[in-house]
Enzyme design. Structure first.
Site, PDB file in Angstrom:
ATOM      1  N   ASP A  44       0.826  -1.196   0.000  1.00  0.00           N
ATOM      2  CA  ASP A  44       0.000   0.000   0.000  1.00  0.00           C
ATOM      3  C   ASP A  44       0.867   1.257   0.000  1.00  0.00           C
ATOM      4  O   ASP A  44       0.358   2.376  -0.049  1.00  0.00           O
ATOM      5  CB  ASP A  44      -0.971   0.010   1.186  1.00  0.00           C
ATOM      6  CG  ASP A  44      -0.282  -0.053   2.541  1.00  0.00           C
ATOM      7  OD1 ASP A  44       0.963  -0.071   2.577  1.00  0.00           O
ATOM      8  OD2 ASP A  44      -0.992  -0.099   3.559  1.00  0.00           O
ATOM      9  N   SER A  45       2.181   1.063  -0.001  1.00  0.00           N
ATOM     10  CA  SER A  45       3.098   2.183  -0.217  1.00  0.00           C
ATOM     11  C   SER A  45       2.881   2.813  -1.586  1.00  0.00           C
ATOM     12  O   SER A  45       3.420   3.891  -1.870  1.00  0.00           O
ATOM     13  CB  SER A  45       4.552   1.721  -0.083  1.00  0.00           C
ATOM     14  OG  SER A  45       4.797   0.578  -0.877  1.00  0.00           O
ATOM     15  N   ASP A  83      -0.540  -6.476   0.233  1.00  0.00           N
ATOM     16  CA  ASP A  83      -0.867  -5.700   1.421  1.00  0.00           C
ATOM     17  C   ASP A  83      -2.380  -5.572   1.581  1.00  0.00           C
ATOM     18  O   ASP A  83      -3.091  -5.303   0.603  1.00  0.00           O
ATOM     19  CB  ASP A  83      -0.277  -4.295   1.313  1.00  0.00           C
ATOM     20  CG  ASP A  83       0.926  -4.090   2.205  1.00  0.00           C
ATOM     21  OD1 ASP A  83       1.144  -4.924   3.108  1.00  0.00           O
ATOM     22  OD2 ASP A  83       1.653  -3.106   2.003  1.00  0.00           O
ATOM     23  N   LYS A 113      -0.454  -9.477   3.551  1.00  0.00           N
ATOM     24  CA  LYS A 113       0.365  -8.955   4.642  1.00  0.00           C
ATOM     25  C   LYS A 113      -0.488  -8.017   5.483  1.00  0.00           C
ATOM     26  O   LYS A 113      -1.229  -7.194   4.943  1.00  0.00           O
ATOM     27  CB  LYS A 113       1.603  -8.217   4.125  1.00  0.00           C
ATOM     28  CG  LYS A 113       2.496  -7.691   5.259  1.00  0.00           C
ATOM     29  CD  LYS A 113       3.818  -7.167   4.742  1.00  0.00           C
ATOM     30  CE  LYS A 113       3.678  -5.851   4.029  1.00  0.00           C
ATOM     31  NZ  LYS A 113       3.190  -4.748   4.921  1.00  0.00           N
ATOM     32  N   GLU A 115      -0.403  -5.431   9.030  1.00  0.00           N
ATOM     33  CA  GLU A 115       0.436  -4.707   9.978  1.00  0.00           C
ATOM     34  C   GLU A 115      -0.159  -4.774  11.379  1.00  0.00           C
ATOM     35  O   GLU A 115      -1.341  -4.495  11.566  1.00  0.00           O
ATOM     36  CB  GLU A 115       0.565  -3.232   9.553  1.00  0.00           C
ATOM     37  CG  GLU A 115       1.278  -3.038   8.234  1.00  0.00           C
ATOM     38  CD  GLU A 115       1.448  -1.568   7.889  1.00  0.00           C
ATOM     39  OE1 GLU A 115       1.225  -0.715   8.780  1.00  0.00           O
ATOM     40  OE2 GLU A 115       1.795  -1.269   6.735  1.00  0.00           O
ATOM     41  N   GLU A 182      10.345  -3.899  10.281  1.00  0.00           N
ATOM     42  CA  GLU A 182      10.672  -2.622   9.650  1.00  0.00           C
ATOM     43  C   GLU A 182      11.240  -1.633  10.660  1.00  0.00           C
ATOM     44  O   GLU A 182      10.650  -1.385  11.713  1.00  0.00           O
ATOM     45  CB  GLU A 182       9.443  -2.020   8.972  1.00  0.00           C
ATOM     46  CG  GLU A 182       9.735  -0.693   8.295  1.00  0.00           C
ATOM     47  CD  GLU A 182       8.650  -0.203   7.364  1.00  0.00           C
ATOM     48  OE1 GLU A 182       8.802   0.905   6.811  1.00  0.00           O
ATOM     49  OE2 GLU A 182       7.655  -0.922   7.187  1.00  0.00           O
TER      50      GLU A 182
END
Length: 283
Positions: A44-45, A83, A113, A115, A182
């Site tokens: 999603d970056s 993501d 993925k 977070e 990260e």
């Protein structure tokens, strides 16, 4: 190249260093697969890299699905990690299952993925219990950068490092097949990597993890801002800018296009065309 599966990723632990690149479109996906990367993360970056936003939180599930589908189609032999964007899984287990299910059905990705740690444990268990592979993500979690005070390194105190290790073990027990760390101290990441049976992927967490991930645009010098932990392997932005400047100059001075860049027609057809023009002009 043979198609990579989740077993290739899991079995790489202690045997092979894994490479992962974050990519978002057909061109970057094809290049990454041709180079032989182990995994592609459709992150999603893209909210920052592709859309020019200040963070990742504005990216919608539909936008993610659009990009994941393109990448999976153009890198069919690479293991694709997708993501789950901000607020697509936090509300409930049911929401997480529904949205992860959409990603699986509609894109061709074979894992997602997420977070977070203990705060999303029920969602992770629900997904892994349903047979959807989950890659965890701890340390700096960009979707929660507002709560973290920005994009800052994490686990830099003994208490923070201990909590990070505990959460990493919890995610492993919940069924995560791998874990992104990260922006954490490399010594902490080394301990976590040693303690876990699943692969760890470093995003600014040092060389002792089981693998590394970089953003396609960052590593190739295409981004306006380069994080400290990124190594730039090429400076394509400079090359592209110079190429476009040269193009502009050649257009202005009629140096482009040359004859080799142009299409022609058979001589007899050209003569017929000229004759038709001449006839029309006379009428």
């Amino acid at each position: 190249m043979p198609r990579k599966t989740i077993l290739n990723i899991i079995e790489a632990k202690n045997t092979k260093k894994l490479s992962m690149i974050t990519a978002y479109d057909a061109t970057s996906a094809r290049i990454a697969e041709k180079a032989g990367v182990d995994m592609i993360l459709v992150g999603d970056s893209l909210g920052m890299t592709m859309q020019g936003n200040n963070d990742t939180n504005s990216v919608s599930l539909d936008e993610m699905i659009y990009h994941i589908k393109i990448v999976a189609k153009n890198a069919p032999n690479t293991f694709i990690v997708a993501d789950m964007p901000f607020m697509s899984y936090e509300v409930s287990k049911e929401q997480a299952l529904e949205n992860a299910g959409r990603i699986f059905r509609e894109t061709g990705a074979r894992s997602v993925k997420m977070e977070g740690g203990k705060n999303i444990l029920p969602q992770i268990k629900a997904l892994t219990g349903a047979g959807i592979p989950v890659m965890g993500h701890l340390g700096l979690t960009p979707q929660r950068s507002a709560m973290l005070g920005g994009f800052k390194a994490q686990a830099r105190t003994a208490k923070g490092a201990k909590e990070l290790l505990e959460e990493a073990i919890i995610l492993q027990e919940a069924g995560c097949f791998a874990l992104v760390l990260e922006a954490v101290p490399y010594t902490v990441a080394e301990i976590i990597t040693q303690k876990l049976q699943i692969p760890t992927i470093s995003c600014g967490a040092g060389k002792y993890c089981d693998g590394q991930v970089l953003v396609f645009h960052d590593m190739l010098g295409l981004s306006d801002f380069t994080p400290r932990f990124v190594k730039v392997y090429a400076n394509l932005a400079e090359q592209a800018t110079q190429a476009i400047k040269t193009y502009i100059q050649e257009v202005e001075h009629t140096q482009f296009p040359e004859e080799k860049h142009c299409f022609t027609m058979p001589q007899e057809e050209w003569e017929k065309f000229l004759q038709e023009i001449k006839t029309n002009d006379n009428n």
